[in-house]
Design a protein around this motif. Structure first.
Motif, PDB file in Angstrom:
ATOM      1  N   GLN A   8       4.587  15.922   6.373  1.00  0.00           N
ATOM      2  CA  GLN A   8       3.729  14.890   6.937  1.00  0.00           C
ATOM      3  C   GLN A   8       4.436  13.539   7.063  1.00  0.00           C
ATOM      4  O   GLN A   8       4.186  12.792   8.008  1.00  0.00           O
ATOM      5  N   VAL A   9       5.290  13.194   6.114  1.00  0.00           N
ATOM      6  CA  VAL A   9       5.868  11.848   6.077  1.00  0.00           C
ATOM      7  C   VAL A   9       7.337  11.820   6.461  1.00  0.00           C
ATOM      8  O   VAL A   9       7.999  10.808   6.286  1.00  0.00           O
ATOM      9  N   CYS A  10       7.859  12.926   6.993  1.00  0.00           N
ATOM     10  CA  CYS A  10       9.294  12.957   7.308  1.00  0.00           C
ATOM     11  C   CYS A  10       9.667  11.926   8.368  1.00  0.00           C
ATOM     12  O   CYS A  10      10.786  11.403   8.382  1.00  0.00           O
ATOM     13  N   GLY A  11       8.735  11.568   9.261  1.00  0.00           N
ATOM     14  CA  GLY A  11       9.043  10.607  10.300  1.00  0.00           C
ATOM     15  C   GLY A  11       9.046   9.170   9.831  1.00  0.00           C
ATOM     16  O   GLY A  11       9.389   8.270  10.602  1.00  0.00           O
TER      17      GLY A  11
ATOM     18  N   PRO B 227      13.269   5.389   6.533  1.00  0.00           N
ATOM     19  CA  PRO B 227      13.619   5.553   5.108  1.00  0.00           C
ATOM     20  C   PRO B 227      12.555   5.022   4.151  1.00  0.00           C
ATOM     21  O   PRO B 227      12.890   4.622   3.038  1.00  0.00           O
ATOM     22  N   PHE B 228      11.328   4.974   4.576  1.00  0.00           N
ATOM     23  CA  PHE B 228      10.287   4.378   3.747  1.00  0.00           C
ATOM     24  C   PHE B 228       9.598   5.402   2.842  1.00  0.00           C
ATOM     25  O   PHE B 228       8.677   5.056   2.127  1.00  0.00           O
ATOM     26  N   ALA B 229      10.010   6.663   2.886  1.00  0.00           N
ATOM     27  CA  ALA B 229       9.438   7.690   2.015  1.00  0.00           C
ATOM     28  C   ALA B 229      10.361   7.921   0.826  1.00  0.00           C
ATOM     29  O   ALA B 229      11.583   7.941   0.967  1.00  0.00           O
ATOM     30  N   VAL B 230       9.774   8.076  -0.342  1.00  0.00           N
ATOM     31  CA  VAL B 230      10.545   8.349  -1.557  1.00  0.00           C
ATOM     32  C   VAL B 230       9.911   9.534  -2.275  1.00  0.00           C
ATOM     33  O   VAL B 230       8.712   9.793  -2.128  1.00  0.00           O
ATOM     34  N   GLY B 231      10.719  10.254  -3.040  1.00  0.00           N
ATOM     35  CA  GLY B 231      10.210  11.393  -3.802  1.00  0.00           C
ATOM     36  C   GLY B 231       9.340  10.948  -4.954  1.00  0.00           C
ATOM     37  O   GLY B 231       9.442   9.825  -5.457  1.00  0.00           O
ATOM     38  N   SER B 232       8.470  11.864  -5.395  1.00  0.00           N
ATOM     39  CA  SER B 232       7.545  11.525  -6.480  1.00  0.00           C
ATOM     40  C   SER B 232       8.249  11.452  -7.826  1.00  0.00           C
ATOM     41  O   SER B 232       7.795  10.773  -8.732  1.00  0.00           O
ATOM     42  N   GLY B 233       9.322  12.208  -7.993  1.00  0.00           N
ATOM     43  CA  GLY B 233      10.049  12.181  -9.254  1.00  0.00           C
ATOM     44  C   GLY B 233       9.482  13.086 -10.322  1.00  0.00           C
ATOM     45  O   GLY B 233       9.995  13.118 -11.439  1.00  0.00           O
ATOM     46  N   THR B 234       8.410  13.817 -10.041  1.00  0.00           N
ATOM     47  CA  THR B 234       7.814  14.743 -11.011  1.00  0.00           C
ATOM     48  C   THR B 234       7.932  16.162 -10.480  1.00  0.00           C
ATOM     49  O   THR B 234       7.832  16.385  -9.270  1.00  0.00           O
ATOM     50  N   PRO B 235       8.122  17.152 -11.362  1.00  0.00           N
ATOM     51  CA  PRO B 235       8.256  18.536 -10.903  1.00  0.00           C
ATOM     52  C   PRO B 235       6.977  19.011 -10.203  1.00  0.00           C
ATOM     53  O   PRO B 235       5.870  18.677 -10.608  1.00  0.00           O
TER      54      PRO B 235
ATOM     55  N   ASP C 194       0.844  -1.197   0.000  1.00  0.00           N
ATOM     56  CA  ASP C 194       0.000   0.000   0.000  1.00  0.00           C
ATOM     57  C   ASP C 194       0.878   1.245   0.000  1.00  0.00           C
ATOM     58  O   ASP C 194       1.919   1.292   0.679  1.00  0.00           O
ATOM     59  N   GLU C 195       0.447   2.247  -0.762  1.00  0.00           N
ATOM     60  CA  GLU C 195       1.190   3.501  -0.838  1.00  0.00           C
ATOM     61  C   GLU C 195       0.277   4.643  -0.425  1.00  0.00           C
ATOM     62  O   GLU C 195      -0.916   4.650  -0.733  1.00  0.00           O
ATOM     63  N   TRP C 196       0.863   5.633   0.254  1.00  0.00           N
ATOM     64  CA  TRP C 196       0.152   6.850   0.614  1.00  0.00           C
ATOM     65  C   TRP C 196       0.968   8.041   0.153  1.00  0.00           C
ATOM     66  O   TRP C 196       2.186   7.992   0.092  1.00  0.00           O
ATOM     67  N   ARG C 197       0.253   9.107  -0.200  1.00  0.00           N
ATOM     68  CA  ARG C 197       0.913  10.330  -0.654  1.00  0.00           C
ATOM     69  C   ARG C 197       0.779  11.395   0.419  1.00  0.00           C
ATOM     70  O   ARG C 197      -0.264  11.527   1.069  1.00  0.00           O
ATOM     71  N   GLY C 198       1.831  12.159   0.588  1.00  0.00           N
ATOM     72  CA  GLY C 198       1.797  13.242   1.562  1.00  0.00           C
ATOM     73  C   GLY C 198       2.960  14.184   1.335  1.00  0.00           C
ATOM     74  O   GLY C 198       3.873  13.908   0.545  1.00  0.00           O
TER      75      GLY C 198
END
Length: 537
Positions: free
Chosen positions: A68-71, A74-82, A60-64
């Motif tokens: 919001q997701v800094c905590g 290392p499970f957060a990744v950038g969206s890769g889009t401008p 499951d993926e969530w967007r934020g």
């Protein structure tokens, strides 16, 4: 020890050594297997009966936001889009928000070197909707949309909703005076009073050059060939005579009268040698063409009267020229040139006043929709657009050019014009492509690098809609609202445009099919048929 005993002892020693080595190998293999047992593979425990999974459910993926997701590191990744610019929609594969527009990517993100976008795609897939979203978003950023010639129309509802100015032109619908300097005179007076005499002189010179160019362009469209050098000189001197002696704003009829009267300044450049008969002979063709422009000839009386609605520089503007029939190409070409001249004249005045600190700096987003129709309408239009695409960065304007396919641009009559039209795509800061047939790919890839996967994606979007037997109507085309944003050789960003409910009423380009009821025969009686529902991208 006998020889036989010694030989037997050696063989036993060798055999023992081999057994020892084999035992060690077996021990090492067992150790490796034991270690492997403690580490299951990516699909579970490897081996028969150990429960290896052939299908892995995606996590499951969530967007934020990063706040919001800094905590979750290392499970957060950038969206890769401008994330700079107008939000257009969502990424087709990651569902991330995609933001893009030529002005933001040039001015803020520094992703492109030219504030322009070229949009390609088959009809009905949402090209105009994409550009309307850009114009709407940029207006919220303080950029004024300018639609200098809406041929369909596709932008009238948008500009009207923004509280902008809608100017209608066409036979019996409005007039535009190509000799009107617009706000140039008032701006020059303000600049002189503020101590910017040199800048005021430049504004007036630009206005004079535009009027001269427009008269020559109308003569070119009318005659199918440009005026002679002598006629150009006569027009130039006659316009200067009007500026010095005519009270108010002149029209083409005043220019015709000056040439007929032949003041000394005009006769001097006509080289009549003091002979009145010679002067009339020299100006006869020019006089006949101007009479045609002022008395309702092939181009009608659109240019023979004062401008009905002066263009504003502090609000969104659209020139609605949709009343002109497609078969009337000469009038289309003439009015488009007049709209472009008026629009960029207004931009020049705004920039001059801003340079002097008399007005705030304004940026404009110029839309040239249905570009292929404009380029085919007459001679001189390719050169005009070519000049705009080269100078838009210096003029402080962003530009959106829209066409169907590369074939439309390469169908111009001369090789010179075809190469210039191809340059529009090559010089664009960003190219946005929708559904296109496979035959277009070689021509498109010659101007914009596309990978094989990107070409296949564009080809899959050009398929027609399928018939839905359950609902009794066509399903949505697979490529509607889907585009790839390309910048140079970088990988494209595939996205789907998503509109808000508030935008739906300004994005219906099939109103004539929805606003009227259709009737049909059933059982000898006239039965009402439910109108088609507007499908928005």
């Amino acid at each position: 020890m006998s020889e036989s005993t010694e030989l037997r002892h050696r063989n036993q020693t060798k055999s023992s050594t081999r057994l020892t080595r084999k035992a060690r190998k077996l021990d090492d293999r067992a150790a490796r297997q034991a270690a492997a047992v403690k580490r299951p593979g990516p699909r579970g425990w490897f081996g028969r009966g150990r429960g290896e999974s052939s299908i892995i459910q995606p996590v499951d993926e969530w967007r934020g936001t990063t706040v919001q997701v800094c905590g979750l590191f290392p499970f957060a990744v950038g969206s890769g889009t401008p994330m700079v610019g107008v939000p257009l929609g969502r990424h087709l594969f990651t569902n991330a928000t995609v933001c893009a527009d030529p002005i933001s990517w040039f001015q803020i993100a520094k992703l492109i070197s030219n504030p322009s976008v070229f949009v390609l795609g088959l009809p009905g897939l949402g090209k105009s909707t994409l550009v309307r979203r850009m114009a709407l978003g940029l207006s919220g950023f303080g950029v004024q949309p300018l639609v200098l010639g809406d041929l369909k129309p596709d932008y009238v509802d948008l500009i009207d909703a923004l509280g902008g100015q809608v100017i209608s032109l066409g036979r019996g619908r409005g007039h535009i005076n190509i000799l009107d300097p617009g706000e140039a005179r008032e701006a020059a007076e303000q600049l002189r009073e503020a101590g910017y005499a040199k800048l005021a002189k430049q504004v007036l010179a630009d206005a004079h050059g535009r009027r001269h160019t427009m008269v020559a362009a109308l003569l070119t469209i009318l005659r199918k060939q440009p005026p002679t050098d002598r006629e150009e000189s006569i027009i130039d001197r006659a316009l200067k005579w009007l500026d010095e002696h005519h009270a108010g704003v002149p029209v083409l009829g005043d220019l015709l009268q000056v040439i007929q009267n032949g003041p000394p300044e005009v006769r001097a450049v006509a080289l009549d040698r003091g002979d009145d008969a010679r002067y009339k002979q020299i100006t006869e063709d020019l006089e006949a063409s101007l009479i045609s422009l002022t008395s309702g000839g092939r181009l009608g009386e659109t240019f023979a009267h004062p401008t009905d609605v002066p263009m504003r520089r502090d609000a969104p503007v659209v020139y609605d020229v949709s009343s002109i029939d497609d078969a009337d190409q000469d009038l289309q070409a003439a009015i488009l040139l007049a709209c472009w001249s008026s629009g960029f004249g207004t931009v020049n005045v705004a920039n001059a006043l801003a340079d002097a600190g008399l007005e705030p700096r304004r940026h404009y987003f110029v839309v040239l929709d249905e570009l292929w129709r404009a380029l085919r309408a007459g001679r001189g239009l390719v050169d005009r657009v070519d000049a705009l695409t080269r100078l838009n960065r210096q003029r402080g304007v962003g530009m959106a050019m829209i066409s169907h396919t590369m074939s439309d641009l390469l169908a111009l009559p001369t090789e010179e014009d075809r190469m210039k039209a191809k340059g529009f795509v090559e010089r664009a800061g960003m190219v946005v492509a929708g559904g296109l047939p496979g035959a277009e790919m070689p021509m498109l890839t010659s101007a914009v690098p596309l990978s094989r996967a990107e070409q296949e994606l564009l080809g899959s979007w050009q398929d027609p809609p399928a018939w839905d037997a359950v609902s009794g109507r066509e399903a949505e085309p697979p490529g509607r609202g889907k585009f790839i944003v390309k910048v140079g050789g970088r990988p494209g960003i595939p996205l789907r445009v998503e509109l808000t409910d508030a935008e739906l009423h300004i994005n219906d380009t099939n109103k004539l099919w929805h606003d009227q009821s259709r009737t049909g025969r059933r059982g000898g009686e006239l039965a009402a048929v439910t109108p088609l529902r507007a499908e928005a991208v």
